[in-house]
Design a protein around this motif. Sequence first.
Motif, mmCIF file in Angstrom:
data_model
loop_
_atom_site.group_PDB
_atom_site.id
_atom_site.type_symbol
_atom_site.label_atom_id
_atom_site.label_comp_id
_atom_site.label_asym_id
_atom_site.label_seq_id
_atom_site.Cartn_x
_atom_site.Cartn_y
_atom_site.Cartn_z
ATOM 1 N N GLY A 34 1.765 -38.783 55.843
ATOM 2 C CA GLY A 34 1.339 -37.820 54.826
ATOM 3 C C GLY A 34 1.179 -38.372 53.421
ATOM 4 O O GLY A 34 0.962 -37.605 52.488
ATOM 5 N N ASP A 35 1.259 -39.703 53.268
ATOM 6 C CA ASP A 35 1.181 -40.229 51.908
ATOM 7 C C ASP A 35 -0.087 -41.024 51.628
ATOM 8 O O ASP A 35 -0.133 -41.822 50.682
ATOM 9 N N ALA A 36 -1.123 -40.804 52.433
ATOM 10 C CA ALA A 36 -2.420 -41.414 52.141
ATOM 11 C C ALA A 36 -3.520 -40.511 52.695
ATOM 12 O O ALA A 36 -3.366 -39.913 53.770
ATOM 13 N N LEU A 37 -4.614 -40.425 51.946
ATOM 14 C CA LEU A 37 -5.777 -39.648 52.365
ATOM 15 C C LEU A 37 -6.943 -40.580 52.663
ATOM 16 O O LEU A 37 -7.105 -41.610 51.999
ATOM 17 N N ALA B 26 0.944 -30.354 53.595
ATOM 18 C CA ALA B 26 1.257 -31.481 54.493
ATOM 19 C C ALA B 26 1.189 -32.830 53.779
ATOM 20 O O ALA B 26 1.657 -33.846 54.300
ATOM 21 N N GLU C 41 -15.402 -35.095 55.163
ATOM 22 C CA GLU C 41 -14.128 -34.694 55.784
ATOM 23 C C GLU C 41 -12.975 -35.365 55.066
ATOM 24 O O GLU C 41 -13.081 -36.523 54.644
ATOM 25 N N MET C 42 -11.854 -34.650 54.937
ATOM 26 C CA MET C 42 -10.631 -35.211 54.372
ATOM 27 C C MET C 42 -9.610 -35.368 55.496
ATOM 28 O O MET C 42 -9.373 -34.440 56.257
ATOM 29 N N ARG C 43 -9.051 -36.577 55.590
ATOM 30 C CA ARG C 43 -8.053 -36.841 56.628
ATOM 31 C C ARG C 43 -6.743 -37.292 55.989
ATOM 32 O O ARG C 43 -6.737 -37.830 54.887
ATOM 33 N N LEU C 44 -5.662 -37.088 56.730
ATOM 34 C CA LEU C 44 -4.316 -37.389 56.248
ATOM 35 C C LEU C 44 -3.646 -38.324 57.234
ATOM 36 O O LEU C 44 -3.833 -38.195 58.442
ATOM 37 N N ASP C 45 -2.853 -39.259 56.719
ATOM 38 C CA ASP C 45 -2.234 -40.209 57.640
ATOM 39 C C ASP C 45 -0.917 -39.683 58.203
ATOM 40 O O ASP C 45 -0.458 -38.591 57.867
ATOM 41 N N ASN D 12 -6.640 -23.647 51.727
ATOM 42 C CA ASN D 12 -6.217 -24.981 52.181
ATOM 43 C C ASN D 12 -4.741 -25.278 51.920
ATOM 44 O O ASN D 12 -4.330 -26.436 51.917
ATOM 45 N N ALA D 13 -3.937 -24.233 51.710
ATOM 46 C CA ALA D 13 -2.523 -24.447 51.384
ATOM 47 C C ALA D 13 -1.807 -25.223 52.490
ATOM 48 O O ALA D 13 -0.980 -26.103 52.202
ATOM 49 N N ALA D 14 -2.116 -24.916 53.740
ATOM 50 C CA ALA D 14 -1.415 -25.585 54.840
ATOM 51 C C ALA D 14 -1.695 -27.080 54.826
ATOM 52 O O ALA D 14 -0.789 -27.905 55.005
ATOM 53 N N PHE D 15 -2.945 -27.449 54.576
ATOM 54 C CA PHE D 15 -3.278 -28.878 54.505
ATOM 55 C C PHE D 15 -2.621 -29.518 53.288
ATOM 56 O O PHE D 15 -2.014 -30.580 53.387
ATOM 57 N N LEU E 162 -11.410 -30.081 48.212
ATOM 58 C CA LEU E 162 -11.594 -29.289 49.430
ATOM 59 C C LEU E 162 -12.385 -28.011 49.141
ATOM 60 O O LEU E 162 -13.210 -27.586 49.950
#
Lengths: 137, 137
Positions: free
Chosen positions: A89-92, A16, A82-86, A10-13, A52
């Motif tokens: 990139g500063d909120a999950l 981010a 599921e994990m989502r990103l805004d 999950n490094a790419a996620f 994750l």
Amino acid sequence: MTSPAAPEPNAAFLDAIRFDGRGLVAAVAQQHDSGEVLMLAWMNREAAAETLRTGRVCYWSRSRGALWRKGETSGQEQRLVEMRLDCDGDALLLLVEQTGVACHTGRRTCFYRAARDGAAVEIAAPEADPAALYGQR
Amino acid sequence: MTSPAAPEPNAAFLDAIRFDGRGLVAAVAQQHDSGEVLMLAWMNREAAAETLRTGRVCYWSRSRGALWRKGETSGQEQRLVEMRLDCDGDALLLLVEQTGVACHTGRRTCFYRAARDGAAVEIAAPEADPAALYGQR
């Protein structure tokens, strides 16, 4: 033949995510099917990576300065759907399956006070006894 | 006969908010009927007070260091249905009626990237053209 160093899952996620100056990102937990917003807490990179990897939500406790595996004491754990990103990139946003109640007061959600007539009015009652969840502390 | 000093409207609710060292509190906006989580932003006391007073959501822009009346430029405003406070007072949940799209990218929600196979994958397309929302900047 083994590869010299396994890439971080999950490094790419994780790359981010824009962690703040404290190394933290705000994480909003939402019950995946009902849409109920349960709580807002914080994660560092290690907590997000563990969440994750294991599928069980792990936050960073700012008060204890330690990883906080949700439900470890109370049993009221959160399974990650599921994990989502805004956008910046500063909120999950964590879509979760909440076991029992999310709030340490024994309420389903931490957001149980509403602005009514200028005051903060409780709009939900406890569904569980905190003393039973956490032991007599 | 007039009273010597009118009390601040919503003072009891505002006093229950635990603003952080920067004077800010995290605010999660959720579409009141669908349950969709739209965005996470920040409020100072003035922004929260204005939001409660006017019924139109006003944040504090950390990048601009100014009040941010959501939709003032883009027209994509948020009408407050209810403001809720969490158990420890350091997060707000805003139930809103969102006009159009919440995200500056033209997407309905800011949380349009999901962790899939280790990467951040876009799971929603823009519904509006940012250039049209904000002008050619």
